[in-house]
Design a protein around this motif. Structure first.
Motif, PDB file in Angstrom:
ATOM      1  N   CYS A  77       0.818  -1.213   0.000  1.00  0.00           N
ATOM      2  CA  CYS A  77       0.000   0.000   0.000  1.00  0.00           C
ATOM      3  C   CYS A  77       0.854   1.266   0.000  1.00  0.00           C
ATOM      4  N   CYS A  78       2.036   1.187   0.594  1.00  0.00           N
ATOM      5  CA  CYS A  78       2.902   2.360   0.641  1.00  0.00           C
ATOM      6  C   CYS A  78       3.538   2.655  -0.719  1.00  0.00           C
ATOM      7  N   GLY A  79       3.468   1.697  -1.642  1.00  0.00           N
ATOM      8  CA  GLY A  79       4.053   1.900  -2.964  1.00  0.00           C
ATOM      9  C   GLY A  79       3.130   2.583  -3.938  1.00  0.00           C
TER      10      GLY A  79
ATOM     11  N   LEU B 128       0.979  14.390   3.683  1.00  0.00           N
ATOM     12  CA  LEU B 128       2.243  14.736   3.039  1.00  0.00           C
ATOM     13  C   LEU B 128       2.285  14.269   1.592  1.00  0.00           C
ATOM     14  N   ARG B 129       1.499  13.261   1.258  1.00  0.00           N
ATOM     15  CA  ARG B 129       1.529  12.705  -0.086  1.00  0.00           C
ATOM     16  C   ARG B 129       0.572  13.408  -1.045  1.00  0.00           C
ATOM     17  N   LEU B 130      -0.299  14.237  -0.525  1.00  0.00           N
ATOM     18  CA  LEU B 130      -1.355  14.797  -1.367  1.00  0.00           C
ATOM     19  C   LEU B 130      -0.848  15.944  -2.227  1.00  0.00           C
ATOM     20  N   ASP B 131      -1.233  15.909  -3.465  1.00  0.00           N
ATOM     21  CA  ASP B 131      -0.969  17.007  -4.393  1.00  0.00           C
ATOM     22  C   ASP B 131      -2.228  17.865  -4.454  1.00  0.00           C
ATOM     23  N   PRO B 132      -2.196  19.090  -3.913  1.00  0.00           N
ATOM     24  CA  PRO B 132      -3.400  19.929  -3.887  1.00  0.00           C
ATOM     25  C   PRO B 132      -4.015  20.148  -5.261  1.00  0.00           C
ATOM     26  N   GLU B 133      -3.201  20.043  -6.319  1.00  0.00           N
ATOM     27  CA  GLU B 133      -3.705  20.267  -7.670  1.00  0.00           C
ATOM     28  C   GLU B 133      -4.681  19.178  -8.109  1.00  0.00           C
TER      29      GLU B 133
ATOM     30  N   ASP C   6      -1.269   7.313  -6.133  1.00  0.00           N
ATOM     31  CA  ASP C   6      -2.575   7.967  -6.137  1.00  0.00           C
ATOM     32  C   ASP C   6      -3.240   7.811  -4.773  1.00  0.00           C
ATOM     33  N   PHE C   7      -3.760   8.917  -4.228  1.00  0.00           N
ATOM     34  CA  PHE C   7      -4.325   8.915  -2.882  1.00  0.00           C
ATOM     35  C   PHE C   7      -5.464   7.914  -2.735  1.00  0.00           C
ATOM     36  N   PHE C   8      -6.422   7.950  -3.669  1.00  0.00           N
ATOM     37  CA  PHE C   8      -7.579   7.072  -3.532  1.00  0.00           C
ATOM     38  C   PHE C   8      -7.239   5.623  -3.881  1.00  0.00           C
ATOM     39  N   GLU C   9      -6.265   5.412  -4.739  1.00  0.00           N
ATOM     40  CA  GLU C   9      -5.808   4.050  -4.991  1.00  0.00           C
ATOM     41  C   GLU C   9      -5.120   3.488  -3.748  1.00  0.00           C
TER      42      GLU C   9
END
Length: 205
Positions: free
Chosen positions: A79-81, A142-147, A84-87
């Motif tokens: 899962c850490c690999g 920390l992993r999220l891209d606001p765009e 995509d946030f929702f994936e």
């Protein structure tokens, strides 16, 4: 680290863990006798006390073991690999459903323990829970891209919304009995798809 317990064969460890999760998830801390846990695990009460000196030690061990086992399953499913946030959420869902099938009462215990009010354990439970939730939230954010998301979205609030919705869903299910892993998977897939619709930025054109 409980060396006596971890020296047991894996299936015997599993039997004791499942017995503890089952009994504690169906009763308050005070009304969960060690004799009932020992009986459910298929061992004598004296042997259970050999592995755990008292009920508090067993209870806190079970509580601290929840995130440890969860992390093992998340790593197993890579899962850490995911990028995509929702994936990542879907991958985590599959890992946790697999975990539920091996430890059917772990999730119910975790929610029950979080709301436990017995002074013998509640302070330590809450102290540990706050640290765990903070770590999980920061790790995800920390992993999220606001765009990727709708303009102006409060990412912290989005995360809290998902967390509260998930907790509310699980709490309602617990009131009706043991969780059905396949049902949980179907319902959370629907929830994740709904969150994608409302939170992700729509492609122009």
């Amino acid at each position: 680290m409980n060396e006596k317990f971890f020296s047991l064969p894996e299936e015997k460890q599993k039997a004791i863990l499942n017995a503890g999760y089952r009994v504690f998830s169906r009763n308050s801390y005070k009304k969960s006798p060690m004799s009932e846990i020992a009986s459910a695990a298929g061992i004598s009460k004296s042997l259970l006390f050999y592995y755990f000196h008292n009920k508090k030690e067993l209870y806190l061990f079970l509580w601290e073991n929840c995130p440890r086992i969860t992390r093992e399953y998340l790593q197993k499913y890579n899962c850490c690999g995911q990028t995509d946030f929702f994936e990542t959420m879907l991958c985590g869902l599959r890992a946790k459903v697999s975990l539920m099938k091996r430890y059917p009462d772990l999730a119910a215990f975790a929610v029950k323990a979080y709301y436990e009010t017995d002074p013998a354990v509640c302070q330590e439970i809450q102290k540990n829970a706050i640290k765990s939730l903070s770590f999980k939230a920061n790790e995800k954010l920390l992993r999220l891209d606001p765009e990727q998301f709708v303009p102006g979205l409060d990412l912290n609030m989005m995360w809290q919304d998902m967390y509260w919705a998930s907790e509310g869903y699980l709490w309602e299910k617990f009131q009706k009995g043991t969780l059905d892993a396949d049902e949980v998977e179907r319902d959370f897939v629907r929830m994740i798809n709904f969150w994608k619709q409302i939170y992700l930025r729509k492609e122009e054109g």
